[in-house]
Motif scaffolding. Structure first.
Motif, PDB file in Angstrom:
ATOM      1  N   PRO A  70       0.813  -1.405   0.177  1.00  0.00           N
ATOM      2  CA  PRO A  70      -0.080   0.035   0.142  1.00  0.00           C
ATOM      3  C   PRO A  70       0.670   1.202  -0.049  1.00  0.00           C
ATOM      4  N   LYS A  71       0.183   2.327  -0.596  1.00  0.00           N
ATOM      5  CA  LYS A  71       0.932   3.529  -0.662  1.00  0.00           C
ATOM      6  C   LYS A  71       1.464   4.043   0.912  1.00  0.00           C
ATOM      7  N   ASN A  72       0.610   3.897   1.941  1.00  0.00           N
ATOM      8  CA  ASN A  72       0.677   4.154   3.273  1.00  0.00           C
ATOM      9  C   ASN A  72      -0.094   3.324   4.115  1.00  0.00           C
ATOM     10  N   PHE A  73       0.253   2.682   5.022  1.00  0.00           N
ATOM     11  CA  PHE A  73      -0.571   1.785   5.805  1.00  0.00           C
ATOM     12  C   PHE A  73      -0.543   2.064   7.254  1.00  0.00           C
ATOM     13  N   LEU A  74      -1.841   2.088   7.974  1.00  0.00           N
ATOM     14  CA  LEU A  74      -2.132   2.338   9.389  1.00  0.00           C
ATOM     15  C   LEU A  74      -2.801   1.215  10.076  1.00  0.00           C
ATOM     16  N   THR A  75      -2.775   1.170  11.244  1.00  0.00           N
ATOM     17  CA  THR A  75      -3.600   0.147  11.857  1.00  0.00           C
ATOM     18  C   THR A  75      -4.040   0.828  13.177  1.00  0.00           C
ATOM     19  N   ILE A  76      -5.319   0.488  13.493  1.00  0.00           N
ATOM     20  CA  ILE A  76      -5.859   1.054  14.761  1.00  0.00           C
ATOM     21  C   ILE A  76      -6.237  -0.225  15.714  1.00  0.00           C
ATOM     22  N   GLU A  77      -5.547  -0.187  16.820  1.00  0.00           N
ATOM     23  CA  GLU A  77      -5.850  -1.719  17.549  1.00  0.00           C
ATOM     24  C   GLU A  77      -6.160  -1.009  19.017  1.00  0.00           C
TER      25      GLU A  77
END
Length: 282
Positions: A70-77
């Motif tokens: 992906p261009k940018n990758f963010l996760t929310i946990e």
């Protein structure tokens, strides 16, 4: 991560680190990398998009997303127990993962979304928060290109249902008004740990452009809540809690007073909402 742990599967890492699923958080892990790869492929190309994963847990789906570059990758946990596994995964990846430790239901996504249509959301959602999260994303849909989400099959059926179907209800009307929905495939309970009692269904949701203002959308919520709150009653009775002249509302919308909510197409509910918006201002 120790050298001995580098080549372990997600399932093995979860066991070694005692990261057993919490029932209170609705956690059900997927360890089959072929399945998580299939889920991520269903989201289409990721190279030009900012990808957000909700609830990565031990990182099975996360690994499959990384492979799609992906261009940018963010996760929310929400669960801090997974911090070390996710941070180790980020260090190993050629694409750095931004990890936010927060409850996605309470998180202010306006701090995150910047460019319209540039985000894709992918998630294996806990059953108990799947619909609240989907409704939350209505507010931000202009920023989202697509959502690829796992739901309990019964919930997916409610999202997809058409009039005169027992699953048709408020969820069907509001979500179908805001998204074009594609059913992808069902997933057997055996694919999860722990094994749930029901099948899951993967959906792609593509935001629609709508011409309704904020007040009319609020009215749609109120009208559907009243209508389906007493779904077996005729609309002339179930809509009384709206505290306007219901006969006038139904007449203006060209709906028969004896009709019930489950018989009304989505387009007619939208007309009801518009007319209710006008009438309640009188």
């Amino acid at each position: 991560m120790s050298p001995k742990q580098k080549n372990l599967t997600v399932g093995e890492l979860t066991k070694i680190n005692n990261l057993f699923p919490k029932k209170s958080l609705g956690q059900n892990y997927i360890f089959d990398q072929n399945l998580t790869n299939r889920i991520v492929r269903s989201a289409g190309t990721l190279a030009d998009y900012n990808v957000i994963e909700i609830g990565p847990g031990p990182g099975s789906l996360t690994r499959s997303i990384i492979l799609k570059n992906p261009k940018n990758f963010l996760t929310i946990e929400k669960d801090h127990r997974f911090a070390k596994l996710l941070e180790d995964l980020s260090k190993k990846s050629s694409k750095k993962i931004k990890i936010i430790y927060a409850d996605a239901l309470k998180y202010n996504f306006s701090n995150l979304f910047k460019s319209p249509g540039s985000y894709k959301i992918i998630a294996n959602l806990p059953y108990n928060v799947s619909l609240p999260l989907l409704f939350k994303f209505l507010e931000y849909k202009k920023f989202v290109k697509s959502l690829t989400l796992l739901f309990q099959k019964e919930v997916a059926n409610r999202i997809l249902a058409l009039p005169k179907n027992k699953s048709y209800g408020r969820v069907s009307v509001i979500i179908q008004n805001n998204f074009r929905i594609e059913k992808l495939f069902d997933i057997n309970p055996k694919s999860f740990f722990p094994k749930p009692k029901v099948f899951s269904t993967l959906l792609n949701l593509y935001p629609k452009e709508t011409t309704y203002n904020k007040d009319q959308m609020e009215c749609l919520s109120l009208v559907t809540k009243a209508a389906f709150g007493q779904r077996r009653k005729m609309l002339k009775s179930s809509l009384k809690e709206l505290r306007i002249n219901i006969a006038e509302l139904l007449e203006k919308t060209k709906i028969q007073v004896h009709q019930r909510a489950e018989e009304i197409p989505i387009e007619e509910f939208l007309k009801l909402a518009k007319n209710y918006s006008r009438l309640r201002k009188k």
